[in-house]
Design a protein around this motif. Structure first.
Motif, mmCIF file in Angstrom:
data_model
loop_
_atom_site.group_PDB
_atom_site.id
_atom_site.type_symbol
_atom_site.label_atom_id
_atom_site.label_comp_id
_atom_site.label_asym_id
_atom_site.label_seq_id
_atom_site.Cartn_x
_atom_site.Cartn_y
_atom_site.Cartn_z
ATOM 1 N N THR A 278 0.607 -1.244 -0.034
ATOM 2 C CA THR A 278 -0.016 -0.211 0.110
ATOM 3 C C THR A 278 1.036 1.279 -0.053
ATOM 4 O O THR A 278 0.368 2.215 -0.204
ATOM 5 C CB THR A 278 -0.913 0.066 1.034
ATOM 6 N N PHE A 279 2.220 1.218 0.253
ATOM 7 C CA PHE A 279 3.051 2.318 0.113
ATOM 8 C C PHE A 279 3.804 2.406 -1.122
ATOM 9 O O PHE A 279 4.749 3.079 -1.495
ATOM 10 C CB PHE A 279 4.121 2.314 1.234
ATOM 11 N N HIS B 175 11.760 0.968 0.093
ATOM 12 C CA HIS B 175 11.711 2.678 -0.032
ATOM 13 C C HIS B 175 10.738 3.169 1.040
ATOM 14 O O HIS B 175 11.029 4.393 1.321
ATOM 15 C CB HIS B 175 11.169 2.978 -1.319
ATOM 16 N N ILE B 176 10.116 2.392 1.691
ATOM 17 C CA ILE B 176 8.844 2.979 2.457
ATOM 18 C C ILE B 176 9.444 3.579 3.774
ATOM 19 O O ILE B 176 8.847 4.751 4.264
ATOM 20 C CB ILE B 176 7.890 1.917 2.679
ATOM 21 N N SER B 177 10.746 3.073 4.281
ATOM 22 C CA SER B 177 11.201 4.018 5.479
ATOM 23 C C SER B 177 11.540 5.378 5.103
ATOM 24 O O SER B 177 11.900 6.342 6.074
ATOM 25 C CB SER B 177 12.337 3.296 6.136
ATOM 26 N N TRP B 178 11.603 5.413 3.827
ATOM 27 C CA TRP B 178 12.086 7.014 3.056
ATOM 28 C C TRP B 178 10.885 7.777 2.865
ATOM 29 O O TRP B 178 11.043 8.984 2.705
ATOM 30 C CB TRP B 178 13.045 6.981 1.961
ATOM 31 N N THR C 246 11.933 9.139 8.931
ATOM 32 C CA THR C 246 12.853 8.406 8.161
ATOM 33 C C THR C 246 14.331 8.444 8.790
ATOM 34 O O THR C 246 14.696 7.429 8.638
ATOM 35 C CB THR C 246 12.965 9.263 6.725
ATOM 36 N N GLN C 247 14.841 9.676 9.341
ATOM 37 C CA GLN C 247 16.031 9.434 9.815
ATOM 38 C C GLN C 247 16.136 8.469 10.949
ATOM 39 O O GLN C 247 17.034 7.617 11.186
ATOM 40 C CB GLN C 247 16.248 10.601 10.606
ATOM 41 N N ASP D 74 16.926 7.780 -3.041
ATOM 42 C CA ASP D 74 15.861 8.548 -3.981
ATOM 43 C C ASP D 74 14.702 7.560 -3.960
ATOM 44 O O ASP D 74 15.026 6.571 -4.388
ATOM 45 C CB ASP D 74 16.569 9.126 -5.390
ATOM 46 N N VAL D 75 13.678 7.813 -3.393
ATOM 47 C CA VAL D 75 12.421 7.256 -3.491
ATOM 48 C C VAL D 75 11.826 6.653 -4.891
ATOM 49 O O VAL D 75 11.559 5.744 -5.363
ATOM 50 C CB VAL D 75 11.221 7.626 -2.630
#
Length: 795
Positions: free
Chosen positions: A590-591, A649-652, A663-664, A707-708
């Motif tokens: 879903t992300f 990518h989703i942690s970003w 995110t950090q 970069d996402v």
């Protein structure tokens, strides 16, 4: 005491010393720059080797090389589906031999040395005495970038491995024995290479031997049913045998010079004194025995083993030096350089030194040559690029752009030969991996970053066809469900039953995940079209890029499979994998809107988006951000699965939802929790390290840039995370030779958060930095804190 007078005296003495010392000292000592720290010491190839793929453990190799040598504990077992872990497993305690080729769907030429009675089958792990395999101790094992050594305890034979790009070196040190043997097991299955179709090995009058093996890997069988994989070798042995012969299984024939067919092998017999050394140089090729010989003579004619080892270890050190980390944490440096090692190890050469290479149709192609006679670019084998844009291609674009360009040219060679882009490539053959195809996205990102240097119009043609072409599409090109996506704007869910294909023109068992992926890659090629002034294509592709919106179910707050009539499926379980989602579930997918993250946040609602995503990580932290089982799909039923591609990518994504400090926080905690330094907890517990992807993710995340969108924007930029190290010097490519340096201050333990930033000494308040700004060189400094900072924003 008169301190003022003392100070004057000290000053006078200091001046006198400065005058006298240079006259009496070696001036080299004064001007010599401090010696750079050896970075290879932080690479531990054995990390993560419990349950690792065939290509994962190949310490004796060059960066991006063809010859990849390693011990095999269970490579002869093969694997049922073509992807399961096989080759070297740290939980196993016997070695069957040492293979020369380790690539996705490619494996060949197992050699080993024994003493005593002649044995010609490897034997079982449970009963090693039944075959030629030998027990070994980990204390007798050395594995570093470019070199491997071990003692085969059952025979007291020491084995060492190293390589040039296309030549494998094996050195055997025997004890005193009247019955020492070298075994060349050519015609049996190894690793992911599939069943053997044919093989041959021949002993030549000059003491050399040569041969080939033809295999039929499972992924070739699945995606290109008329294909096979050919591997060739030409070997020089430093000492002629007293006796030789051939074998198939346990059937042995002495004094026979050649044997053909499945199971073909050869033995050399020697009388050895204690510590007698015998070295094998093996030229390798995917086109012919003659080219294997040319590769050997070109790269290694005058090299002995020690010289080859020195060249290999220096080559790795030179590559590691392109990203030089300064930090007090040995653990983090070990994670970093081991990860970088894997990112530069996978996806190796397939062309010969003369530019000949295997094509998709089984013929031999010829690359354009420079005036020097060297190929204008190289061609590489590759696992699928599913998810590679969130790790490998970003890293390549920053530091290894020439390789990235070659990687694209490799795909274009398949396109020119077959009419379609591949995804994974095994000697030119289609090995699509998951049945999708992100090669167009990789091409588009290469164009946007300026990495793509050759055949740009052809690259666009191929990328566009990959996104919208469904008529007469070859199954090996993937995306067999593309027709529905193009015509209807979504792919209907079709339940998969038995052995039926998952993807057909009418729909797919993975309908949601494929639609999301095709939307993302359509966006990528649209940006390329826009920059090239192809506006009709741009508008068409951008319309497709919005298709993800049709799968959002407001009732559940998840992306949900839809049937042909547009209705959502009943009895929906967002944790259930494989029902509309490939290798994942609705929680994870879903992300999956990396190209329009702000729109996704708006659709879900910012508060709900942040609360849900943060809670996913809070829960997943308890299981090291994946599954705790030792299995590639250990995390497939979890909320977050870092061990596979859809989640990387989703942690970003918090950078686009107003809470960049999350995110950090979470990227740093994933680095600490998922990645380890042990054989079992290395790349998670259960993982699918697809030729360097998870390693490259660690590299990018620890640098604090990612970069996402996978560098697909028309002006690509990288978002900030939490830089891990005190200092990193990146040798980006620019006319001035100026590196890009990232430093941190106040980066003590627990300080995940960015407090403030300076770029080239000036305050910087953005959450991202343009890609082109990094490649110019410069200095980015982060002040870190244990308190989140809320003033940073997007460009």
């Amino acid at each position: 005491m008169n301190f003022r007078g003392l100070n004057i005296g000290v000053a006078f003495l200091s001046i006198l010393v400065l005058i006298i010392v240079p006259l009496g000292c070696n001036s080299d000592i004064e001007t010599k720059s401090p010696q750079k720290e050896n970075l290879s010491q932080y690479v531990n190839p054995n990390i993560g080797t419990a349950h690792s793929r065939w290509f994962f453990y190949t310490p004796a190799a060059m960066p991006f090389g063809m010859a990849k040598l390693a011990p095999s504990t269970n490579g002869s077992y093969g694997n049922k589906s073509g992807w399961e872990a096989v080759g070297y497993d740290s939980r196993q305690n016997s070695i069957e031999g040492f293979a020369n080729l380790h690539e996705f769907q490619i494996g060949g030429f197992l050699f080993t040395g024994i003493t005593g009675g002649l044995k010609t089958i490897p034997g079982a792990l449970e009963k090693p005495d039944e075959g030629y395999r030998s027990r070994f101790d980990r204390k007798d094992e050395v594995a570093i970038p470019g070199y491997y050594k071990v003692l085969l305890k059952d025979y007291n034979v020491q084995v060492e491995l190293t390589a040039t790009k296309r030549v494998g070196f094996q050195r055997y040190t025997f004890p005193k024995s009247d019955n020492s043997y070298l075994l060349f097991d050519i015609g049996n299955q190894l690793g992911e290479s599939g069943k053997v179709k044919d093989a041959k090995v021949t002993y030549n009058n000059d003491g050399t031997l040569q041969g080939y093996v033809v295999t039929y890997p499972e992924y070739v069988k699945k995606y290109q049913t008329d294909g096979d994989i050919k591997m060739f070798f030409y070997a020089e042995v430093s000492r002629k045998p007293e006796e030789h012969g051939v074998f198939k299984g346990e059937n042995v024939s002495k004094d026979v010079d050649s044997i053909t067919g499945v199971g073909a092998g050869m033995f050399f017999k020697y009388k050895t004194l204690d510590a007698d050394e015998i070295t094998i140089k093996t030229g390798l090729s995917y086109t012919s025995v003659e080219n294997a010989k040319i590769n050997l003579r070109t790269e290694a004619a005058t090299l002995d083993f020690d010289q080859a080892k020195e060249k290999a270890t220096k080559a790795w050190e030179n590559e590691f030096d392109k990203i030089r980390v300064t930090d007090s944490s040995k653990v983090n440096k070990t994670k970093f350089y081991t990860s970088l090692f894997h990112a530069l190890l996978g996806r190796g050469l397939s062309n010969d030194v003369n530019g000949q290479f295997p094509q998709n149709d089984g013929t031999v192609g010829q690359l354009p040559l420079l005036a020097s006679g060297e190929p204008k670019y190289n061609v590489y084998n590759t696992d699928a690029v599913w998810g590679a844009f969130w790790n490998l291609t970003q890293l390549w674009a920053l530091v290894w752009p020439e390789y990235y360009n070659d990687f694209v040219q490799s795909q274009l060679e398949v396109y020119k030969n077959s009419g379609w882009l591949a995804d994974g490539i095994a000697n030119g053959r289609y090995v699509s991996g998951v049945g999708t195809n992100f090669t167009g996205l990789v091409i588009a990102a290469g164009y946007q970053t300026g990495v793509l240097k050759d055949n740009i119009e052809l690259a666009y043609e191929a990328a566009l066809k990959n996104e919208v072409g469904y008529q007469d599409r070859k199954e090996g090109a993937g995306k067999m469900d593309l027709k529905s996506f193009i015509e209807n704007g979504f792919i209907p869910y079709i339940e998969r039953k038995g052995n039926h294909r998952a993807n057909v023109p009418e729909g797919s068992a993975f309908s949601v995940s494929h639609s999301l992926e095709y939307a993302f890659s359509s966006y990528a090629v649209a940006q390329m079209a826009h920059k090239m002034g192809k506006m009709d294509d741009y508008r068409m592709l951008m319309q497709l890029s919005h298709a993800w919106k049709g799968f959002y179910d407001k009732e559940t707050g998840f992306f949900r499979p839809r049937l042909k009539d547009g209705e959502f499926i009943k009895d929906f379980d967002p944790l259930a994998p494989w029902i509309g989602f490939q290798e994942g579930n609705a929680w994870q997918y879903t992300f999956y809107v990396p190209h329009e993250p702000e729109a996704l946040v708006e659709l879900i609602g910012k508060e709900k988006f942040n609360t849900r995503l943060d809670s996913i990580f809070r829960i997943s932290e308890k299981t090291a951000f994946g599954g705790e089982g030792i299995d590639a799909f250990a995390g497939i039923k979890t909320l977050y699965n870092h061990g596979n591609q859809p989640n990387l990518h989703i942690s970003w994504m918090f950078n686009f939802s107003g809470k960049p400090w999350l995110t950090q926080k979470w990227t740093r905690l994933i680095e600490d929790g998922f990645y380890g330094t042990g054989e079992i907890h290395g790349y998670g517990y259960g993982q699918d390290e697809d030729q360097g992807q998870l390693g490259a993710w660690y590299v990018m995340s620890s640098l604090g840039i990612f970069d996402v969108r996978g560098l697909t924007g028309e002006e690509p930029s990288l978002q900030f995370g939490s830089p891990t190290f005190d200092k990193v010097e990146i040798k980006v490519k620019n006319d001035k030779g100026q590196p890009f340096t990232i430093t941190t201050s106040n980066a003590k333990k627990g300080n995940f958060y960015i407090d403030s930033i300076e770029l080239n000494g000036n305050p910087y308040d953005k959450l991202d930095i343009p890609f082109k700004e990094i490649t110019k060189g410069g200095h980015l400094n982060f002040h870190m804190s244990d308190v989140p900072q809320m003033k940073l924003k997007n460009q």
